[in-house]
Design a protein around this motif. Sequence first.
Motif, PDB file in Angstrom:
ATOM      1  N   GLU B  17       0.928  -1.244   0.159  1.00 29.26           N
ATOM      2  CA  GLU B  17      -0.071   0.033  -0.069  1.00 29.26           C
ATOM      3  C   GLU B  17       0.932   1.184   0.088  1.00 29.26           C
ATOM      4  OE1 GLU B  17      -3.319   0.174  -0.284  1.00 29.26           O
ATOM      5  OE2 GLU B  17      -3.934  -2.015   0.162  1.00 29.26           O
ATOM      6  N   LEU B  18       1.783   1.163   0.897  1.00 29.19           N
ATOM      7  CA  LEU B  18       2.602   2.525   1.102  1.00 29.19           C
ATOM      8  C   LEU B  18       3.287   3.083  -0.233  1.00 29.19           C
ATOM      9  CD1 LEU B  18       3.562   4.658   3.040  1.00 29.19           C
ATOM     10  CD2 LEU B  18       5.640   3.097   3.655  1.00 29.19           C
ATOM     11  N   TRP B  19       4.218   2.069  -0.890  1.00 29.56           N
ATOM     12  CA  TRP B  19       5.001   2.657  -2.008  1.00 29.56           C
ATOM     13  C   TRP B  19       3.937   2.781  -3.307  1.00 29.56           C
ATOM     14  CZ3 TRP B  19       4.731   0.479  -6.769  1.00 29.56           C
ATOM     15  CH2 TRP B  19       4.272  -0.625  -7.257  1.00 29.56           C
ATOM     16  N   SER B  20       2.826   2.009  -3.208  1.00 30.89           N
ATOM     17  CA  SER B  20       2.126   2.202  -4.658  1.00 30.89           C
ATOM     18  C   SER B  20       1.067   3.457  -4.637  1.00 30.89           C
ATOM     19  CB  SER B  20       1.171   0.648  -4.808  1.00 30.89           C
ATOM     20  OG  SER B  20       0.271   0.574  -3.737  1.00 30.89           O
ATOM     21  N   GLN B  21       0.499   3.569  -3.367  1.00 30.65           N
ATOM     22  CA  GLN B  21      -0.072   4.936  -3.036  1.00 30.65           C
ATOM     23  C   GLN B  21       0.616   6.228  -3.363  1.00 30.65           C
ATOM     24  OE1 GLN B  21      -3.252   5.275  -0.046  1.00 30.65           O
ATOM     25  NE2 GLN B  21      -3.411   3.112   0.027  1.00 30.65           N
ATOM     26  N   ALA B  22       1.737   5.950  -2.897  1.00 32.27           N
ATOM     27  CA  ALA B  22       2.817   7.056  -3.059  1.00 32.27           C
ATOM     28  C   ALA B  22       3.178   7.255  -4.314  1.00 32.27           C
ATOM     29  CB  ALA B  22       4.116   7.139  -2.200  1.00 32.27           C
ATOM     30  N   THR B  34       7.957   5.584 -12.229  1.00 32.91           N
ATOM     31  CA  THR B  34       7.944   4.188 -13.070  1.00 32.91           C
ATOM     32  C   THR B  34       7.864   3.313 -11.770  1.00 32.91           C
ATOM     33  OG1 THR B  34       9.359   4.699 -14.931  1.00 32.91           O
ATOM     34  CG2 THR B  34       9.213   2.507 -14.454  1.00 32.91           C
ATOM     35  N   ALA B  35       6.974   2.103 -11.878  1.00 30.76           N
ATOM     36  CA  ALA B  35       6.984   1.143 -10.863  1.00 30.76           C
ATOM     37  C   ALA B  35       7.367  -0.206 -11.413  1.00 30.76           C
ATOM     38  CB  ALA B  35       5.446   0.876 -10.383  1.00 30.76           C
ATOM     39  N   CYS B  36       8.313  -0.922 -10.707  1.00 33.26           N
ATOM     40  CA  CYS B  36       9.028  -2.122 -11.360  1.00 33.26           C
ATOM     41  C   CYS B  36       8.452  -3.109 -10.451  1.00 33.26           C
ATOM     42  CB  CYS B  36      10.347  -1.962 -11.243  1.00 33.26           C
ATOM     43  SG  CYS B  36      11.041  -3.608 -11.759  1.00 33.26           S
ATOM     44  N   VAL B  37       7.341  -4.102 -10.882  1.00 33.11           N
ATOM     45  CA  VAL B  37       6.899  -5.135 -10.043  1.00 33.11           C
ATOM     46  C   VAL B  37       7.138  -6.516 -10.276  1.00 33.11           C
ATOM     47  CG1 VAL B  37       4.960  -3.570  -9.542  1.00 33.11           C
ATOM     48  CG2 VAL B  37       4.702  -5.299 -11.371  1.00 33.11           C
ATOM     49  N   ASP B  43      -3.327  -7.296  -9.761  1.00 31.92           N
ATOM     50  CA  ASP B  43      -3.103  -6.247  -8.478  1.00 31.92           C
ATOM     51  C   ASP B  43      -2.566  -4.876  -8.932  1.00 31.92           C
ATOM     52  OD1 ASP B  43      -3.738  -8.198  -7.128  1.00 31.92           O
ATOM     53  OD2 ASP B  43      -1.864  -9.250  -6.726  1.00 31.92           O
ATOM     54  N   PHE B  44      -1.519  -4.608  -9.910  1.00 29.80           N
ATOM     55  CA  PHE B  44      -0.981  -3.733 -10.217  1.00 29.80           C
ATOM     56  C   PHE B  44      -1.539  -2.959 -11.659  1.00 29.80           C
ATOM     57  CE2 PHE B  44       2.272  -6.098  -7.941  1.00 29.80           C
ATOM     58  CZ  PHE B  44       2.680  -5.075  -6.849  1.00 29.80           C
ATOM     59  N   ALA B  45      -2.611  -3.596 -12.162  1.00 30.60           N
ATOM     60  CA  ALA B  45      -3.046  -3.327 -13.405  1.00 30.60           C
ATOM     61  C   ALA B  45      -3.695  -1.724 -13.607  1.00 30.60           C
ATOM     62  CB  ALA B  45      -4.151  -4.261 -13.918  1.00 30.60           C
ATOM     63  N   TYR B  46      -4.062  -1.374 -12.122  1.00 32.30           N
ATOM     64  CA  TYR B  46      -4.703   0.304 -12.135  1.00 32.30           C
ATOM     65  C   TYR B  46      -3.527   1.221 -12.412  1.00 32.30           C
ATOM     66  CZ  TYR B  46      -2.891   0.759  -7.583  1.00 32.30           C
ATOM     67  OH  TYR B  46      -1.948   0.631  -6.383  1.00 32.30           O
ATOM     68  N   LEU B  47      -2.374   0.794 -12.162  1.00 28.41           N
ATOM     69  CA  LEU B  47      -1.464   1.839 -12.232  1.00 28.41           C
ATOM     70  C   LEU B  47      -1.099   2.633 -13.454  1.00 28.41           C
ATOM     71  CD1 LEU B  47       1.470  -0.034  -9.947  1.00 28.41           C
ATOM     72  CD2 LEU B  47      -0.047   2.074  -9.505  1.00 28.41           C
ATOM     73  N   PRO B  48      -1.058   1.962 -14.612  1.00 32.85           N
ATOM     74  CA  PRO B  48      -0.966   2.649 -15.895  1.00 32.85           C
ATOM     75  C   PRO B  48      -1.922   3.795 -16.221  1.00 32.85           C
ATOM     76  CG  PRO B  48      -0.446   0.505 -16.337  1.00 32.85           C
ATOM     77  CD  PRO B  48      -1.010   0.588 -14.955  1.00 32.85           C
ATOM     78  N   ARG B  53       4.345   4.178 -14.889  1.00 35.01           N
ATOM     79  CA  ARG B  53       4.506   3.427 -16.004  1.00 35.01           C
ATOM     80  C   ARG B  53       4.827   2.056 -15.424  1.00 35.01           C
ATOM     81  NH1 ARG B  53       9.514   2.420 -19.190  1.00 35.01           N
ATOM     82  NH2 ARG B  53      10.493   3.461 -17.676  1.00 35.01           N
ATOM     83  N   LEU B  54       4.186   0.999 -15.721  1.00 34.43           N
ATOM     84  CA  LEU B  54       4.427  -0.185 -15.206  1.00 34.43           C
ATOM     85  C   LEU B  54       5.571  -1.143 -15.704  1.00 34.43           C
ATOM     86  CD1 LEU B  54       3.173  -1.971 -12.886  1.00 34.43           C
ATOM     87  CD2 LEU B  54       1.789  -2.949 -14.314  1.00 34.43           C
ATOM     88  N   LEU B  55       6.494  -1.423 -15.209  1.00 37.26           N
ATOM     89  CA  LEU B  55       7.259  -2.785 -15.590  1.00 37.26           C
ATOM     90  C   LEU B  55       7.289  -3.854 -14.695  1.00 37.26           C
ATOM     91  CD1 LEU B  55      11.126  -0.992 -15.822  1.00 37.26           C
ATOM     92  CD2 LEU B  55       9.557  -1.716 -17.693  1.00 37.26           C
ATOM     93  N   VAL B  56       6.954  -5.072 -15.481  1.00 36.66           N
ATOM     94  CA  VAL B  56       6.729  -6.372 -14.783  1.00 36.66           C
ATOM     95  C   VAL B  56       8.169  -7.152 -15.096  1.00 36.66           C
ATOM     96  CG1 VAL B  56       5.481  -8.262 -14.732  1.00 36.66           C
ATOM     97  CG2 VAL B  56       4.242  -6.103 -15.091  1.00 36.66           C
TER      98      VAL B  56
END
Lengths: 363, 375
Positions: B17-22, B34-37, B43-48, B53-56
């Motif tokens: 929660e902390l990093w993703s909400q930030a 950019t978020a690297c998961v 779970d992270f599909a809402y980020l874009p 920017r989402l990096l899997v």
Amino acid sequence: MSAYSWGGSEELWSQAALRLRSQGHEVAASVEWWPQPSPILGELAARGIQLRFRKPAATGLFSRARRRLLKAEPPDRKWLRTLNPDLVVISQGGSRDGLEWMRFCLEKDLPYVVIAQCNADFWWPTDDQAHVMAEAYGAARKVYFVSRHNLKLLEHQITATLNNAVVVANPFKVGTGLPPVWPSQHDRWHLACVARLEPAAKGQDLLLQALANSRWQGRPFELGFYGSGPSRRSLEKLAERVGNQKIRFHGQVADVRGIWGKNHLLILASRWEGLPLALVEAMWCARPCVVTDVGGNAELCVDGQTGFVARAASLGLLEETLEMAWDHRHEWENMGRTARKRVEEVIPKDPVGTFCDELLGVA
Amino acid sequence: MKIFFITSAYRWGGSEELWSQAAVRLAHEGHCITACVGYPGEDFAYLPAQNVRLLVRDQRPYSWTGKILNKLRGRSPEEKELATNTPQLVVISQGGIGDGLDWMSLCRQINLRFTAIIQCNTEAWWPRDERAHEMAESYRAAQRVFCVARHNLELLQWQIGESLGNAAVVWNPSKVFPVDQLDKLGWPEEKNDDWSLACVARLDPAAKGQDILLHTLSHPEWKNRKVDINFYGTGYSERTLRRMAESLRLKRIFFRGHVPNVERIWEKNHLLLLPSRYEGTPLALIEAMWCGRPAVATDVGGNGELCVDGLTGFVAAAPSVRDFAQAMERAWERRHEWRIMGQTARRHAERNIPHDPISEFCQHLLNCVPSDANA
């Protein structure tokens, strides 16, 4: 057997192997390969026990790929299969490190027994693992634990009752003769923590923090850590941070009776245990003990009679228990004598003989 | 500002929660995020859609084909991305104390500013000397080290053998806001001395100690009490826990699964039970307090820092059946005060927990970058 280097957990199977060999049985042992093998292995070989060292499988990508493609039976397993023994004894440092061997024996219809030297509630199987473990443990001819606690915990972890389980004792190295003379205490009290230097399991961090309390600063005592392990430097740094000048690191000491010739009290702040040899040996040497109520500690150490039991491995509870112990320091010598009587009642004088009889009864 | 978030997690949990909400908040403020998961999926599909920017990360690193590929191509795409894109700050979020260590080493190698988040720490993870040394070097090199409980931070300092002047304790964001809506949350019915207690935690006894709770409930005095025990959450040990409850012949034990809306839980339950063996500061405790419910919790991680024994709940001295049973007994004797204790818990939350922990955390992150670097 599988091992985290050579430790107390290796004594039971290896001494039983020697004893059975001397009685004329054919014995072979598969042991993990270490750069500096324990001298005991040399003795096993010299007595005619066939030894096979399991080298870690080559981890290079291409050898792994080759293994995968050829689906070859690992040579150690093939060795065991062709040996076709009357009984396989699988000795584990924990409660699941021999699982693959159990499954192999089950699959190939080889009769097997299992030793679990330790079990901890910091590890819990997933549902699927629990199922596999219940099957593998259930199919063993016998399952040997070193404390009732470890057995009960495993039964809860795998949600199965093990009617084939037995609690056995590990061999100890202090002899059953007269205990060493009570050391002089006129200048200070000597406390000893005899354990691998690995705070996660043995809780030396708790002990150091407890002794950092100002109450302990003025007291006439010295604490010795006996043992080696992966966190010696960290613990030495911790000892510096708590600033206590009364702490010594003695390293590994082979002569355990010698330790008790110089020390009055054993302290073990473990977070998990099987049944620590250090406790059994201190009690044979007629020394009282401060232990945490984990593993089999409280099955052997009787709170208030043979020592002091902290309800759990937490700083507050250990502090309380140490305080209680210090208040009763003039009774330690007496408690030590009671400890000796207690261990004589509970632990067989020849655990290896008892264990060998067990194995021969099963095979 | 260009900020690169990395999480070491391989499944979703409160730690994310902390990093993703930030990340989302900073993206809204116009930063380039950019978020690297570690795994693909919902779970992270809402980020874009939130301008992150989402990096899997490659899913194959643990298979042998993946390893061959990695070996042939050298650095992974994420590592190359870090090296070429040169963010002004890398935020490494870890579930524990060492799972992001490789990322920290990489940042040190290519000279990138980084911060580390530690969501949990326990005495059962004691690093060996070599690893302790590496940890000390990495944490010292971080701009900031964020822990979620003072206990976790102090323990880390013991584990690595030095003090961290760059460390801070931060709060995880709770999911029960806005607070004013909570005021409508009434106290569940209390009829015929019939009570509902909730254990809100991943079904993972090694960490969350549900086995301790079940054993406590198997004591004869609890068998005669009119109490429903509701387990909320999912995990790999559900079957084991259900069978344990059966073998202990416990009745009125219910596994309710995951309930996304926390208020729904507290509409029906009077008391939170947290028998954990280790913790950061559990969101379940924070949320129960905001919802005006008292708790019985073990004194691990930040539990004892937040839950005031005798006032907002009951703290068990250690995660053992004996200590938890004692705390439960003390709680039961005072069950008619639970409502008042819950109100005290709510006031305690208001006084001590920031209403918007994310904005404080974002400010911490922005402060890590000197203004002249902020081009």
